[in-house]
Design an enzyme around this catalytic site. Structure first.
Site, PDB file in Angstrom:
ATOM      1  N   LYS A  30       0.705  -1.077  -0.005  1.00 28.55           N
ATOM      2  CA  LYS A  30       0.082  -0.225  -0.414  1.00 28.55           C
ATOM      3  C   LYS A  30       0.433   1.667  -0.343  1.00 28.55           C
ATOM      4  CE  LYS A  30      -1.988  -1.029   4.174  1.00 28.55           C
ATOM      5  NZ  LYS A  30      -1.211  -2.541   4.466  1.00 28.55           N
TER       6      LYS A  30
ATOM      7  N   ARG B 228      -9.230   0.936   9.714  1.00 18.74           N
ATOM      8  CA  ARG B 228      -8.964  -0.926   9.994  1.00 18.74           C
ATOM      9  C   ARG B 228      -9.872  -0.872  10.521  1.00 18.74           C
ATOM     10  NH1 ARG B 228      -3.013   0.679   9.230  1.00 18.74           N
ATOM     11  NH2 ARG B 228      -2.546  -1.546   9.638  1.00 18.74           N
TER      12      ARG B 228
ATOM     13  N   ARG C 150      11.804  -6.390   4.494  1.00 18.39           N
ATOM     14  CA  ARG C 150      11.716  -4.664   4.268  1.00 18.39           C
ATOM     15  C   ARG C 150      12.528  -3.835   5.316  1.00 18.39           C
ATOM     16  NH1 ARG C 150       5.901  -1.889   5.791  1.00 18.39           N
ATOM     17  NH2 ARG C 150       6.186  -2.184   7.550  1.00 18.39           N
TER      18      ARG C 150
ATOM     19  N   ARG D  35      12.031  -2.632  11.211  1.00 21.02           N
ATOM     20  CA  ARG D  35      10.887  -2.063  11.673  1.00 21.02           C
ATOM     21  C   ARG D  35      11.039  -2.590  12.932  1.00 21.02           C
ATOM     22  NH1 ARG D  35       6.183   0.056   8.456  1.00 21.02           N
ATOM     23  NH2 ARG D  35       4.630  -1.051  10.423  1.00 21.02           N
TER      24      ARG D  35
ATOM     25  N   ARG E 282       0.120  -8.997  13.893  1.00 22.05           N
ATOM     26  CA  ARG E 282      -0.170  -7.612  13.069  1.00 22.05           C
ATOM     27  C   ARG E 282      -1.590  -8.355  11.867  1.00 22.05           C
ATOM     28  NH1 ARG E 282       4.567  -5.161  10.174  1.00 22.05           N
ATOM     29  NH2 ARG E 282       3.640  -4.047   9.233  1.00 22.05           N
TER      30      ARG E 282
HETATM   31  P1  AP5 Z   1       4.922  -1.509   1.807  1.00 25.52           P
HETATM   32  O1  AP5 Z   1       4.231  -0.707   0.193  1.00 25.52           O
HETATM   33  O2  AP5 Z   1       5.655  -1.141   2.802  1.00 25.52           O
HETATM   34  O3  AP5 Z   1       4.634  -2.294   1.972  1.00 25.52           O
HETATM   35  P2  AP5 Z   1       2.211  -1.222   2.776  1.00 25.52           P
HETATM   36  O4  AP5 Z   1       1.540  -1.982   2.483  1.00 25.52           O
HETATM   37  O5  AP5 Z   1       2.256  -0.437   3.607  1.00 25.52           O
HETATM   38  O6  AP5 Z   1       2.743  -2.294   4.539  1.00 25.52           O
HETATM   39  P3  AP5 Z   1       2.751  -1.476   6.051  1.00 25.52           P
HETATM   40  O7  AP5 Z   1       3.853  -3.226   6.905  1.00 25.52           O
HETATM   41  O8  AP5 Z   1       3.391  -0.305   6.022  1.00 25.52           O
HETATM   42  O9  AP5 Z   1       1.632  -2.364   6.283  1.00 25.52           O
HETATM   43  P4  AP5 Z   1       1.158  -1.878   8.044  1.00 25.52           P
HETATM   44  O10 AP5 Z   1      -0.369  -1.770   7.187  1.00 25.52           O
HETATM   45  O11 AP5 Z   1       0.572  -2.796   8.541  1.00 25.52           O
HETATM   46  O12 AP5 Z   1       1.173  -1.081   8.761  1.00 25.52           O
HETATM   47  P5  AP5 Z   1       1.568   0.564   9.293  1.00 25.52           P
HETATM   48  O13 AP5 Z   1       2.488   1.870   8.625  1.00 25.52           O
HETATM   49  O14 AP5 Z   1       0.093   1.515   8.169  1.00 25.52           O
HETATM   50  O15 AP5 Z   1       5.691  -3.407   1.810  1.00 25.52           O
HETATM   51  C1  AP5 Z   1       5.393  -3.976   2.284  1.00 25.52           C
HETATM   52  C2  AP5 Z   1       7.643  -5.143   1.651  1.00 25.52           C
HETATM   53  O16 AP5 Z   1       7.470  -5.076   0.301  1.00 25.52           O
HETATM   54  C3  AP5 Z   1       8.490  -3.560   1.248  1.00 25.52           C
HETATM   55  O17 AP5 Z   1      10.008  -4.221   1.388  1.00 25.52           O
HETATM   56  C4  AP5 Z   1       8.396  -3.035  -0.038  1.00 25.52           C
HETATM   57  O18 AP5 Z   1       9.800  -2.938  -1.203  1.00 25.52           O
HETATM   58  C5  AP5 Z   1       8.067  -4.501  -0.523  1.00 25.52           C
HETATM   59  N1  AP5 Z   1       7.262  -4.819  -2.187  1.00 25.52           N
HETATM   60  C6  AP5 Z   1       6.354  -4.072  -1.835  1.00 25.52           C
HETATM   61  N2  AP5 Z   1       5.279  -3.928  -3.408  1.00 25.52           N
HETATM   62  C7  AP5 Z   1       6.332  -4.609  -3.383  1.00 25.52           C
HETATM   63  C8  AP5 Z   1       6.149  -5.645  -4.596  1.00 25.52           C
HETATM   64  N3  AP5 Z   1       4.671  -5.876  -5.450  1.00 25.52           N
HETATM   65  N4  AP5 Z   1       6.428  -6.579  -5.266  1.00 25.52           N
HETATM   66  C9  AP5 Z   1       7.260  -6.911  -4.605  1.00 25.52           C
HETATM   67  N5  AP5 Z   1       7.832  -6.727  -3.396  1.00 25.52           N
HETATM   68  C10 AP5 Z   1       7.051  -5.639  -3.092  1.00 25.52           C
HETATM   69  O19 AP5 Z   1       0.786   1.151  10.516  1.00 25.52           O
HETATM   70  C11 AP5 Z   1       1.919   0.484  11.556  1.00 25.52           C
HETATM   71  C12 AP5 Z   1       0.769   0.291  12.818  1.00 25.52           C
HETATM   72  O20 AP5 Z   1       0.351   0.841  13.110  1.00 25.52           O
HETATM   73  C13 AP5 Z   1      -0.436  -1.405  13.229  1.00 25.52           C
HETATM   74  O21 AP5 Z   1       0.005  -1.985  13.270  1.00 25.52           O
HETATM   75  C14 AP5 Z   1      -1.004  -0.373  15.009  1.00 25.52           C
HETATM   76  O22 AP5 Z   1      -0.383  -0.717  15.605  1.00 25.52           O
HETATM   77  C15 AP5 Z   1      -1.051   1.312  14.245  1.00 25.52           C
HETATM   78  N6  AP5 Z   1      -1.916   0.937  12.659  1.00 25.52           N
HETATM   79  C16 AP5 Z   1      -1.900   2.654  11.515  1.00 25.52           C
HETATM   80  N7  AP5 Z   1      -3.396   2.466  11.607  1.00 25.52           N
HETATM   81  C17 AP5 Z   1      -3.537   2.338  12.359  1.00 25.52           C
HETATM   82  C18 AP5 Z   1      -5.499   2.453  12.185  1.00 25.52           C
HETATM   83  N8  AP5 Z   1      -6.149   2.251  11.227  1.00 25.52           N
HETATM   84  N9  AP5 Z   1      -6.040   1.628  13.464  1.00 25.52           N
HETATM   85  C19 AP5 Z   1      -5.180   1.355  14.344  1.00 25.52           C
HETATM   86  N10 AP5 Z   1      -3.743   1.471  14.552  1.00 25.52           N
HETATM   87  C20 AP5 Z   1      -3.256   1.868  13.653  1.00 25.52           C
END
Ligand code: AP5
Length: 210
Positions: free
Chosen positions: A13, A88, A122, A155, A166
């Site tokens: 994403k 979420r 990552r 991370r 997660r």
């Molecule tokens: P990446 O693009 O970083 O993936 P992502 O979907 O953005 O993953 P995140 O881990 O950032 O999402 P998340 O939803 O768990 O965490 P968030 O930061 O929102 O890609 C991942 C890897 O794959 C990278 O290495 C990239 O290079 C590679 N890649 C990408 N696309 C690729 C492809 N097509 N092919 C090959 N490789 C690829 O949230 C973190 C924490 O914050 C949560 O756990 C929670 O505690 C809190 N939080 C955030 N939002 C909320 C909410 N709304 N409510 C409550 N708590 C929340």
């Protein structure tokens, strides 16, 4: 255009949001990034949520909804945004639809074994947030950011135990939003198994950006 990117952790994403916002001048709002910034700044919110993120659990709806409400009230969102990682939970989804109109919800679909591979490989640059993958998108020099020369880090929630937590939280709390948005005719589905460029192209076509 106002978009939501929905999908499991590691679905790409953030990677695709960066490409879409650069190309189409939308504002990228990642709740995960906002929480990590609060933790880096060691402000009261950051101190309160640090252990929640590290454990791979969700921050409470009340805190998250209020933070997003304040962010969406800023002027720069008026010409369009991507919400990445919000909503979420169903409560967050209901609150969002009362705050602003949403044009499309893009659901990134990916299997669990690929999620684990992507997250465990990552690496990020702490100061700029730039994301790499040790196999799929490696830096020019192993372990070093291409632009700043800083050492890349993993991370805290990308360690195995937190990744599994997660994924479990996603299945229980977030996956029900797929049906929620489908019922409201907002859901568009992309195959997140493809390359970042292909997922970007699918997203742009499904949302009418191209
Ligand atoms: P990446 O693009 O970083 O993936 P992502 O979907 O953005 O993953 P995140 O881990 O950032 O999402 P998340 O939803 O768990 O965490 P968030 O930061 O929102 O890609 C991942 C890897 O794959 C990278 O290495 C990239 O290079 C590679 N890649 C990408 N696309 C690729 C492809 N097509 N092919 C090959 N490789 C690829 O949230 C973190 C924490 O914050 C949560 O756990 C929670 O505690 C809190 N939080 C955030 N939002 C909320 C909410 N709304 N409510 C409550 N708590 C929340």
């Amino acid at each position: 255009m106002n978009l939501v990117f929905l999908g499991p952790p590691g679905a790409g994403k953030g990677t695709v949001a960066k490409k879409v916002t650069e190309r189409f001048f939308l504002v990228h709002i990642s709740t995960g990034d906002l929480f990590r910034e609060a933790i880096r700044n060691e402000n009261p919110l950051g101190l309160q949520i640090k252990s929640v993120l590290a454990a791979g659990k969700l921050v409470t709806d009340a805190i998250t909804i209020e933070m997003v409400r304040q962010r969406l009230a800023k002027k720069d969102t008026k010409s369009g945004f991507i919400l990445d990682g919000f909503p979420r939970t169903i409560a967050q989804g209901e609150a969002l639809l009362e705050m602003v109109p949403i044009d499309h919800v893009v659901n990134f679909v990916l299997d669990e074994s690929t999620i684990v591979k992507r997250l465990s490989g990552r690496r990020i640059c702490k100061s700029t947030g730039k994301t790499y993958h040790i196999l799929y998108n490696p830096p020019l020099v192993d372990g070093i950011d291409d632009e700043t020369g800083e050492e890349l880090i993993q991370r805290e929630d990308d360690r195995e135990e937190a990744i599994l937590q997660r994924i479990a939280v996603y299945e229980k709390e977030t996956a029900p939003l797929i049906e929620f948005f489908k019922e409201r005719a907002l859901l568009r589905v992309v195959d997140a198994q493809k390359t970042p460029q292909e997922v970007f192209q699918q997203t742009a076509e499904l949302t009418g950006l191209v």
